[in-house]
Enzyme design. Structure first.
Site, PDB file in Angstrom:
ATOM      1  N   LYS A  45     -13.157  28.920  18.780  1.00  0.00           N
ATOM      2  CA  LYS A  45     -11.941  29.717  18.880  1.00  0.00           C
ATOM      3  C   LYS A  45     -11.142  29.714  17.669  1.00  0.00           C
ATOM      4  CE  LYS A  45     -10.207  28.918  23.152  1.00  0.00           C
ATOM      5  NZ  LYS A  45      -9.571  27.848  23.977  1.00  0.00           N
ATOM      6  N   ARG A 116      -4.544  24.440  22.610  1.00  0.00           N
ATOM      7  CA  ARG A 116      -5.780  25.127  23.367  1.00  0.00           C
ATOM      8  C   ARG A 116      -7.045  24.127  22.927  1.00  0.00           C
ATOM      9  NH1 ARG A 116      -5.722  31.233  21.787  1.00  0.00           N
ATOM     10  NH2 ARG A 116      -7.196  31.461  23.716  1.00  0.00           N
ATOM     11  N   GLY A 125     -13.906  27.162  30.044  1.00  0.00           N
ATOM     12  CA  GLY A 125     -13.165  26.771  31.211  1.00  0.00           C
ATOM     13  C   GLY A 125     -13.385  25.048  31.161  1.00  0.00           C
ATOM     14  N   MET A 127     -12.980  22.416  29.128  1.00  0.00           N
ATOM     15  CA  MET A 127     -11.765  21.661  28.670  1.00  0.00           C
ATOM     16  C   MET A 127     -10.557  22.163  28.968  1.00  0.00           C
ATOM     17  SD  MET A 127     -13.816  20.481  25.054  1.00  0.00           S
ATOM     18  CE  MET A 127     -13.978  22.201  24.767  1.00  0.00           C
ATOM     19  N   ARG A 384     -14.937  35.893  21.081  1.00  0.00           N
ATOM     20  CA  ARG A 384     -16.204  35.113  21.013  1.00  0.00           C
ATOM     21  C   ARG A 384     -17.421  36.012  21.299  1.00  0.00           C
ATOM     22  NH1 ARG A 384     -14.443  31.393  25.587  1.00  0.00           N
ATOM     23  NH2 ARG A 384     -14.379  32.688  27.348  1.00  0.00           N
ATOM     24  N   HIS A 502     -14.323  32.005  37.210  1.00  0.00           N
ATOM     25  CA  HIS A 502     -15.361  30.773  36.857  1.00  0.00           C
ATOM     26  C   HIS A 502     -16.558  31.152  37.381  1.00  0.00           C
ATOM     27  CE1 HIS A 502     -16.866  26.828  37.519  1.00  0.00           C
ATOM     28  NE2 HIS A 502     -16.323  26.606  36.463  1.00  0.00           N
ATOM     29  N   ARG A 608     -58.251  25.647  35.594  1.00  0.00           N
ATOM     30  CA  ARG A 608     -58.423  24.511  36.237  1.00  0.00           C
ATOM     31  C   ARG A 608     -59.485  24.787  37.446  1.00  0.00           C
ATOM     32  NH1 ARG A 608     -53.187  25.145  35.999  1.00  0.00           N
ATOM     33  NH2 ARG A 608     -51.865  23.582  34.875  1.00  0.00           N
ATOM     34  N   GLU A 815     -56.346  14.477  25.042  1.00  0.00           N
ATOM     35  CA  GLU A 815     -55.337  14.017  26.077  1.00  0.00           C
ATOM     36  C   GLU A 815     -55.132  12.624  26.328  1.00  0.00           C
ATOM     37  OE1 GLU A 815     -55.994  15.712  29.954  1.00  0.00           O
ATOM     38  OE2 GLU A 815     -57.828  15.770  29.576  1.00  0.00           O
ATOM     39  N   SER A 834     -57.998  21.415  22.587  1.00  0.00           N
ATOM     40  CA  SER A 834     -56.735  21.801  23.487  1.00  0.00           C
ATOM     41  C   SER A 834     -55.897  20.502  23.894  1.00  0.00           C
ATOM     42  CB  SER A 834     -57.104  22.776  24.546  1.00  0.00           C
ATOM     43  OG  SER A 834     -56.000  23.147  25.246  1.00  0.00           O
ATOM     44  N   THR A 837     -50.993  18.099  26.976  1.00  0.00           N
ATOM     45  CA  THR A 837     -50.000  17.125  26.736  1.00  0.00           C
ATOM     46  C   THR A 837     -49.096  16.285  27.824  1.00  0.00           C
ATOM     47  OG1 THR A 837     -48.539  19.139  26.615  1.00  0.00           O
ATOM     48  CG2 THR A 837     -49.197  18.233  24.448  1.00  0.00           C
ATOM     49  N   ASN A 838     -49.508  16.563  28.782  1.00  0.00           N
ATOM     50  CA  ASN A 838     -49.157  15.736  30.063  1.00  0.00           C
ATOM     51  C   ASN A 838     -49.748  14.555  30.175  1.00  0.00           C
ATOM     52  OD1 ASN A 838     -48.086  18.462  30.487  1.00  0.00           O
ATOM     53  ND2 ASN A 838     -49.491  18.754  32.468  1.00  0.00           N
ATOM     54  N   ASP A 839     -51.191  14.664  30.171  1.00  0.00           N
ATOM     55  CA  ASP A 839     -51.763  13.374  30.019  1.00  0.00           C
ATOM     56  C   ASP A 839     -51.497  12.406  28.764  1.00  0.00           C
ATOM     57  OD1 ASP A 839     -53.229  12.367  32.229  1.00  0.00           O
ATOM     58  OD2 ASP A 839     -54.557  14.256  32.168  1.00  0.00           O
ATOM     59  N   CYS A 901     -52.085  22.782  26.242  1.00  0.00           N
ATOM     60  CA  CYS A 901     -52.407  23.562  27.342  1.00  0.00           C
ATOM     61  C   CYS A 901     -51.416  22.833  28.605  1.00  0.00           C
ATOM     62  CB  CYS A 901     -53.681  23.771  27.970  1.00  0.00           C
ATOM     63  SG  CYS A 901     -54.720  22.012  28.401  1.00  0.00           S
ATOM     64  N   TYR A 921     -52.661  28.648  19.337  1.00  0.00           N
ATOM     65  CA  TYR A 921     -51.974  29.276  20.382  1.00  0.00           C
ATOM     66  C   TYR A 921     -51.398  28.165  21.237  1.00  0.00           C
ATOM     67  CZ  TYR A 921     -55.854  27.300  23.012  1.00  0.00           C
ATOM     68  OH  TYR A 921     -56.757  26.639  23.741  1.00  0.00           O
TER      69      TYR A 921
HETATM   70  P1  ADP Z   1      -9.846  28.609  27.894  1.00  0.00           P
HETATM   71  O1  ADP Z   1     -10.812  28.254  26.842  1.00  0.00           O
HETATM   72  O2  ADP Z   1     -10.142  28.063  29.220  1.00  0.00           O
HETATM   73  O3  ADP Z   1     -10.202  30.269  27.875  1.00  0.00           O
HETATM   74  P2  ADP Z   1      -7.606  29.147  26.367  1.00  0.00           P
HETATM   75  O4  ADP Z   1      -7.121  28.176  25.205  1.00  0.00           O
HETATM   76  O5  ADP Z   1      -8.202  30.274  25.775  1.00  0.00           O
HETATM   77  O6  ADP Z   1      -8.482  28.361  27.310  1.00  0.00           O
HETATM   78  O7  ADP Z   1      -6.309  29.632  27.174  1.00  0.00           O
HETATM   79  C1  ADP Z   1      -6.383  29.965  28.520  1.00  0.00           C
HETATM   80  C2  ADP Z   1      -5.466  31.161  28.604  1.00  0.00           C
HETATM   81  O8  ADP Z   1      -4.331  31.149  28.182  1.00  0.00           O
HETATM   82  C3  ADP Z   1      -6.325  32.145  28.104  1.00  0.00           C
HETATM   83  O9  ADP Z   1      -6.304  33.412  29.011  1.00  0.00           O
HETATM   84  C4  ADP Z   1      -5.531  32.877  27.109  1.00  0.00           C
HETATM   85  O10 ADP Z   1      -5.372  33.984  26.515  1.00  0.00           O
HETATM   86  C5  ADP Z   1      -4.092  32.273  27.427  1.00  0.00           C
HETATM   87  N1  ADP Z   1      -3.175  31.846  26.099  1.00  0.00           N
HETATM   88  C6  ADP Z   1      -3.711  30.660  25.275  1.00  0.00           C
HETATM   89  N2  ADP Z   1      -2.896  30.657  24.294  1.00  0.00           N
HETATM   90  C7  ADP Z   1      -1.812  31.466  24.492  1.00  0.00           C
HETATM   91  C8  ADP Z   1      -0.630  31.854  23.715  1.00  0.00           C
HETATM   92  N3  ADP Z   1      -0.305  31.392  22.659  1.00  0.00           N
HETATM   93  N4  ADP Z   1       0.025  32.840  24.349  1.00  0.00           N
HETATM   94  C9  ADP Z   1      -0.275  33.679  25.527  1.00  0.00           C
HETATM   95  N5  ADP Z   1      -1.455  33.215  26.095  1.00  0.00           N
HETATM   96  C10 ADP Z   1      -2.105  32.230  25.598  1.00  0.00           C
HETATM   97 MG    MG Z   2     -10.128  31.298  26.265  1.00  0.00          MG
HETATM   98 MG    MG Z   3     -55.302  15.974  31.816  1.00  0.00          MG
END
Ligand code: ADP
Ligand code: MG
Ligand code: MG
Length: 943
Positions: A45, A116, A125, A127, A384, A502, A608, A815, A834, A837-839, A901, A921
Site C-alpha cells: 500500500k 492504515r 482486511g 489487519m 494493488r 469480505h 499401481r 524409496e 523413479s 517420495t512418499n515412502d 512419482c 519428468y
Molecule cells: P484495508 O487494508 O482493510 O483495505 P485501508 O487502509 O485500505 O484498509 O482502509 C480502509 C478503508 O478506509 C478503505 O476503503 C480506504 O479507502 C479508506 N481510507 C483509508 N485512508 C483514508 C483516507 N486518508 N481518507 C479517506 N478514506 C480512507
Molecule cells: Mg484497502
Molecule cells: Mg512406495
C-alpha cells in the site's frame, strides 16, 4: 500487544540513535520518497501510494512508517520503538501539515489522518486501520465552524470512536452497535442515514461514556497520543490470529511485518457530492473487461462499501443495468435509487476511468482500486494487483498478451499453479441445474459449483468437515474470524455484502465458490434456519450454490467436468512452450489415463497394478492365490530340502491341491491384467507407461472384519476359521516395513511372472505401446537384479511365443534410504529411477504416514518443518537423499532417466526442486497435471 498508554516523550538518547536508520518515508505530490520497488520496506500500500503520487495522480499526502519499524516493535517493544521513530514522525507530520495547510490536533483547520496497515504481501482486511484520527471535542468544534456541516463532523467523530475503540482499545463491536441502536430506537429510525447531527452527537456522548465504563479510562483526546496508540495497534495487528491464519493459508512468509501509512483524510461522507468506492480494472471473477467493474456509495466513508451495510451502486451504466437485471430492479428504480457513478458524477467518472487505464498500463496488471470523492474532487487511496479467481487470472494473463501489454513469459509467471485446481473441478450439470429448485439469486461472488449441508458458523463448518461432511457456510456476512470455516467449506453463502465484501474477496482468493448479498434470504443464527419467502431450511439441510451466476438451489445438484479450452488452453500451451521437464501422471485405469491425457500428461509415471486387483471378480481370484501362497512356498522349500523318496512323495501329494489353486488363481488373473494394460496402452496412444509390480502387503487384500471374513469364506467355500488363520498369519506389527514391494516378488516369483507376462502380451497387442517395468521398494541392488532376471526371462518367453521384439525398460523406485545411498550400484542394473517420495519421506524422517498426523501439525506450526513433508518435499533432508541418489545414479549412467512419482510430483515447490536437480519428468495425479505443467514452466523461466 495493545498499549494501555504511551504518554511520555521518548528518552533523548534513544531518539539520537534513531538518526542512523530511516523509518519514515513521506509521500505526496512531487514529494514521494518511496517508490514501487520498495514494497518490502513500505508495504504494498505504501509503495503504491508513493508511486501513484509520483505519477501525478491525486493522492492525499501522508507518510509510511516502515516494516522494519514493525520488526523493531516486536524486537524492542512498543515504548522503545516510539522513542526510536518519534523525531521522524514529528518531522513528517510537520511536512504533512504544510502540504495540506491543516494542523494536527487543533483548529482552525484540523488535520485528520487515517492510520492504515499494509504489508508487502496483500492481506485484505486482515489487519487494522483507523480513520478520522485527530478528532476530539476541540477539533470537532473547529471542523463544524469550518464546514458548516455538523452532521458530517459528528458522523466522522462517531466513526472514529467506534473504530479506534474497537481496533486500539479492544472494545467489542456490538457494544457500539448497542449504543447506536438505542439512539435509533428512541428516535424511531431504521436507517443510519436518518440520524441527524444532534442524534450523532448523542451517539458520540454515549460511545465515550460506554468506553469509559468498559475500559476504565477516558477516550483519548490528545491527537498525538491517538496517533501513537494507533500506530502501535496497527503493528500489533500483524500478529493477530486472523492475520497469522491468513499468512499460513496463503503461505506468506519471510516478511518483516506491516508498514503503517499515516495519510491525510479525505471525506466521502461530507454530503451528497461525496462518495467512496472500490473498483477493478477487469472483472476479478471472470477476467472480462467489457466495462469498468466496481461499486460506490454516495455520502459514505471507507469501509461502508465492503461492510455490506448499504447496497452499493455500480460504476458504469452498463454494469448498473446488468446488476439491476439480475435483481429484477426496474430501469426507473435503478436510475432513481441506484444510479451509476457514470450517471451521478459524469466528470469524476471520466477522470477515474482515465486513471484506471493509466494504472493498468503502468502496473501491467489488473488493478484493485480504492477511491474517495470529496465534494466533487476525486482522490485515489489505494491500488494493488487485484486478487482474482483462477479463471480470471488465466483470462487476464492471456488477454494482456494479446493486448501486447505483457509478453508470453510474463503471462506464464502470472498464474499461480496451485490456483489452476479451481478450473479443473466440476461445474453444475446443465440438466440437473435446470431441474433444481431455485431459492433465490445473489451475487456471483466467486465462481464454481458447491453442494453441501448448511452450517451457520465457522466452528461447526470445521467440525463437520473434519467428520467428512461437505458443508456450505451460511452467514449474514462473513468477517475475518470466519476464515477457518470458509477454508473447509465447499461454498459460502451470505445474505449481505457486495462483490467486494469480505466473503467475496476471501472466497475468490481461496478459489472457493461463493454467492454473496442474497438480500431475500433471512438467516437466523438463533433458530439455525435460512428462510426465503415460505421456504425454511435448517442446519444440515442440503443446499447448492452456483458461484458463477449467483443462483442458490435447494438440495443437491449434479456436477460435470469443466471445459479446458480458450484462455486455459492458451496458458497451458504457453507453459508447454517454456517448460523443459516432462509431466506424467499417476493413473491405474484407462479412464483416469484418458482424463490425465486430456489434462496434458505425457505418459504414466506410476501405474499401481494392485489397484487392478481390487475390482469385482479379481479380488476373489487374488484372494484364492493369497490363501495358498504361503503353503505353496513352505511346501516347496521343504521339498527342495528333502531327499527321502517316501517323504517327498507325501510332500508332493500335499502340495498338489494348493499348487493347483495357486496356479489357477494366477491363470485367472493373467487375462484380466492383460486387458487392463491393453486399455491403458490404448488410452496412452504411444505415450510411455511405467508399471509398478505388486507393492502392498498381502493382508491389505483380505477382509479384516468378521463380516467380511464370513462373506469371503462363503464365496471361497472354505471354513471361516481358515480365513481367520490366514489373516492372522499375514498380520504384521509394522507392515510398511514388512513383507511388501519387491519382497513379494522374491517370495512369490510367479506373481511377478504373471504381471510381467500380462504387460508384455499387452504390449505385443497394442501398436506403439511403451511399457516400462518398475520394481518397488528396492533397497539392495541384488533384489533388483533377481527380479530383473525373472522379468527378462518372461519377456523372452513372450517375445518367442508372440514372435515380437519388445523394447521394455526395466527400472526401480528409489524409496528406501539404502537404495538412495547405493544408487550407483543400483543404477548399473536400472534403466530408470523413479523417486517414490512418499515412502522415502516416511523412511528418511521416520514419520509413519499413518500415525504422523498426531504430531506433524505441531511440528509444522512450531517451525521444525516448514511444511508437511508429505505434501511439500522436505528439500533439506529428503531432498538431500534425492540429490545423493541422482548424483550417484548419473555418475554411473549419465543419461539415466529420472522421475518422481510420489504425491509431491504435483506440488509446485517440489516440481521446481526436481527441475533444478535435472529430473526428466514429474508424475502426479491427473488433476494436478496442469499444475505441474505450469509449475515446471515457471521453474524453467525463473532459472
Ligand atoms: P484495508 O487494508 O482493510 O483495505 P485501508 O487502509 O485500505 O484498509 O482502509 C480502509 C478503508 O478506509 C478503505 O476503503 C480506504 O479507502 C479508506 N481510507 C483509508 N485512508 C483514508 C483516507 N486518508 N481518507 C479517506 N478514506 C480512507
Ligand atoms: Mg484497502
Ligand atoms: Mg512406495
Amino acid at each position: 500487544m495493545r498499549a494501555k498508554s504511551v504518554k511520555k516523550a521518548a528518552p533523548a538518547k534513544a531518539a539520537a540513535k534513531a538518526k542512523q536508520a530511516k523509518y519514515v518515508y513521506f509521500f505526496g505530490a512531487k514529494q514521494s520518497e518511496g517508490d514501487v520497488s520498495m514494497k518490502a520496506l513500505l508495504g504494498g500500500k505504501g509503495a503504491n501510494l508513493a508511486d501513484m503520487a509520483g505519477l501525478g495522480l491525486p493522492v492525499p499526502p501522508g507518510f509510511t512508517i516502515t516494516t522494519e519499524a514493525c520488526a523493531k516493535y516486536y524486537e524492542i517493544g512498543e515504548k522503545a520503538l516510539h522513542a526510536l521513530i518519534r523525531a521522524e514522525v514529528l518531522d513528517a507530520l510537520k511536512r504533512l501539515e504544510k502540504a495540506t495547510g491543516k494542523t494536527f490536533g487543533k483548529g482552525p483547520n484540523p488535520l485528520l489522518v487515517s492510520v492504515r496497515s499494509g504489508a508487502a504481501a496483500s492481506m485484505p482486511g486482515m489487519m487494522d486501520t483507523v480513520l478520522n484520527l485527530g478528532l476530539n471535542p476541540d477539533t470537532v468544534e473547529a471542523m463544524i465552524t469550518r464546514t458548516g456541516n455538523p452532521r458530517f463532523v459528528w458522523d466522522s467523530y462517531r466513526r472514529f470512536i467506534q473504530m479506534f475503540g474497537n481496533v486500539v482499545l479492544g472494545v467489542e463491536h456490538h457494544q457500539f452497535e448497542h449504543e447506536l441502536d438505542a439512539v435509533k430506537h428512541a428516535k424511531g429510525y431504521t436507517l443510519d442515514t436518518e440520524l441527524m447531527a444532534e442524534d450523532l452527537q448523542e451517539v458520540v456522548a454515549r460511545y465515550r461514556k460506554m468506553v469509559k465504563a468498559v475500559k476504565g479510562c477516558d477516550f483519548p483526546t490528545d491527537a498525538m497520543e491517538q496517533l501513537t496508540l494507533g500506530v502501535s495497534a496497527v503493528f500489533g495487528s500483524w500478529n493477530n490470529p486472523r492475520a497469522i491464519k491468513y499468512r499460513e493459508l496463503n503461505d506468506i512468509r519471510g516478511l518483516l511485518g506491516t508498514a503503517v501509512n499515516v495519510q491525510a483524510m479525505v471525506f466521502g461522507n461530507s454530503g451528497g457530492n461525496s462518495a467512496t468506492g472500490v473498483a477493478f480494472t477487469r472483472d476479478p471473477s471472470t477476467g472480462e473487461h467489457k466495462y469498468f467493474y466496481g461499486e460506490y456509495l454516495i455520502n459514505a466513508q471507507g469501509e461502508d462499501v465492503v461492510a455490506g451495510i448499504r447496497t452499493p451502486q455500480q460504476i458504469t451504466v452498463k454494469g448498473s443495468r446488468e446488476w439491476a437485471k439480475a435483481r429484477s430492479v426496474t430501469e426507473a428504480v435503478r436510475k432513481a435509487q441506484y444510479p451509476s457513478l457514470e450517471e451521478a458524477m459524469p466528470k469524476v467518472f471520466k477522470q477515474l476511468d482515465a486513471i484506471r487505464v493509466k494504472l493498468e498500463r503502468h502496473y501491467r496488471d489488473m488493478q484493485d482500486l480504492e477511491f474517495t470523492i470529496e465534494d466533487g474532487t476525486l482522490y485515489m487511496l489505494q491500488t494493488r494487483n487485484g486478487k482474482r479467481t483462477a479463471a480470471a487470472a488465466v483470462k487476464i494473463a492471456t488477454d494482456l498478451v494479446k493486448e501486447k501489454i505483457i509478453d508470453e513469459k510474463t503471462a506464464v509467471m502470472r498464474v499461480e499453479p496451485s490456483q489452476l485446481d479451481q478450473l479443473l473441478h466440476p461445474v453444475f450439470a446443465k440438466a440437473s441445474e435446470a431441474k433444481a429448485k431455485k431459492i433465490t439469486v445473489g451475487l456471483p461472488a466467486s465462481p464454481g459449483a458447491a453442494t453441501g449441508q448448511i452450517v451457520f458458523n465457522a466452528a461447526t463448518a470445521e467440525l463437520w468437515a473434519k467428520a467428512g461432511k461437505k458443508v456450505v457456510l451460511c452467514r449474514v456476512e462473513t468477517s475475518p474470524e470466519d476464515i477457518g470455516g470458509m477454508n473447509v467449506a465447499a461454498g459460502i453463502l451470505t445474505a449481505r455484502g457486495g462483490m467486494t465484501s469480505h466473503a467475496a474477496v476471501v472466497a475468490r482468493g481461496m478459489g472457493k465458490c461463493c454467492v454473496s448479498g442474497c438480500g431475500e434470504l433471512h438467516i437466523s443464527y438463533d433458530k439455525k434456519t435460512i428462510s426465503c419467502n415460505k421456504l425454511v431450511l435448517a442446519e444440515g439441510d442440503w443446499i447448492s450454490l452456483n458461484g458463477s451466476t449467483g443462483a442458490v438451489y435447494e438440495g443437491q445438484v449434479d456436477t460435470q467436468d469443466p471445459k479446458l479450452t480458450g484462455p486455459f488452453a492458451m496458458i497451458m500451451a504457453l507453459a508447454d512452450k517454456y517448460r523443459k521437464m516432462g509431466v506424467r501422471t499417476n493413473a491405474d485405469t484407462p479412464r483416469d489415463t484418458a482424463k490425465a491425457v486430456e489434462f496434458g500428461a505425457e505418459g504414466i509415471g506410476l501405474c499401481r497394478t494392485e489397484h487392478m486387483f481390487f475390482e469385482g471378480e479379481r479380488v476373489t481370484s487374488f484372494r484364492r492365490m493369497i490363501l495358498v501362497a504361503e503353503t505353496v512356498k513352505c511346501l516347496r522349500l521343504s521339498l527342495a530340502a528333502c531327499t527321502d523318496a517316501e517323504e517327498r512323495a507325501s510332500l508332493e501329494s500335499e502340495l498338489a491341491a494348493p499348487l493347483k489353486q495357486y496356479n489357477q488363481a494366477l491363470k485367472e488373473l493373467l487375462p484380466l491384467q492383460r486387458k487392463d494394460f491393453i486399455g491403458m496402452f490404448k488410452a496412452l496412444k504411444g505415450r510411455p507407461c511405467t508399471v509398478r509390480l505388486l507393492d502392498p502387503p498381502l493382508h491389505e487384500f483380505l477382509p479384516q472384519d468378521a463380516a467380511g471374513q464370513a462373506e469371503m469364506a462363503r464365496v471361497m467355500e472354505v471354513d471361516v476359521a481358515h480365513i481367520r488363520d490366514v489373516v492372522e498369519s499375514l498380520h504384521e506389527a509394522n507392515p510398511m516395513l514388512g513383507h511388501r514391494g519387491c519382497r513379494l516378488g522374491i517370495s512369490y516369483p510367479e506373481v511377478t511372472e504373471m504381471q510381467v507376462r500380462a504387460i508384455c502380451e499387452a504390449a505385443a497387442a497394442v501398436k506403439g505401446a511403451q511399457p516400462e517395468i518398475m520394481v518397488p521398494l528396492v533397497g539392495n541392488v541384488k533384489e533388483l537384479a533377481a527380479q530383473k532376471t525373472l522379468i527378462l526371462k518372461t519377456m523372452a518367453e513372450v517375445e518367442k511365443a508372440k514372435k515380437v521384439k519388445l523394447q521394455i525398460k526395466i527400472g526401480t523406485m528409489i524409496e528406501v534410504p539404502r537404495a538412495a545411498v547405493t544408487a550407483d550400484q543400483i543404477a548399473a542394473e536400472a534403466d530408470f529411477f523413479s523417486f517414490g517420495t512418499n515412502d522415502l519421506t516416511q523412511m528418511t524422517c521416520a514419520f509413519s504416514r499413518d500415525d504422523a498426523g498426531k504430531f506433524l501439525g505441531e511440528y509444522v506450526s512450531r517451525g521444525f518443518y516448514d511444511y508437511d513433508p508429505f505434501q511439500v518435499l522436505d528439500q533439506e533432508g529428503v531432498g538431500r537423499m534425492v540429490e545423493i541418489a541422482m548424483t550417484y545414479g548419473r555418475s554411473v549412467k549419465p543419461n539415466l532417466k529420472v522421475g518422481v512419482c510420489g504425491e509431491h510430483g504435483g506440488d509446485p515447490k517440489t516440481v521446481a526442486f526436481c527441475y533444478k536437480l535435472g529430473f526428466n519428468y514429474v508424475s502426479c495425479s491427473p488433476y494436478r497435471v496442469p499444475i505441474a505443467r505450469l509449475a515446471a514452466a515457471q521453474a524453467a523461466l525463473k532459472q
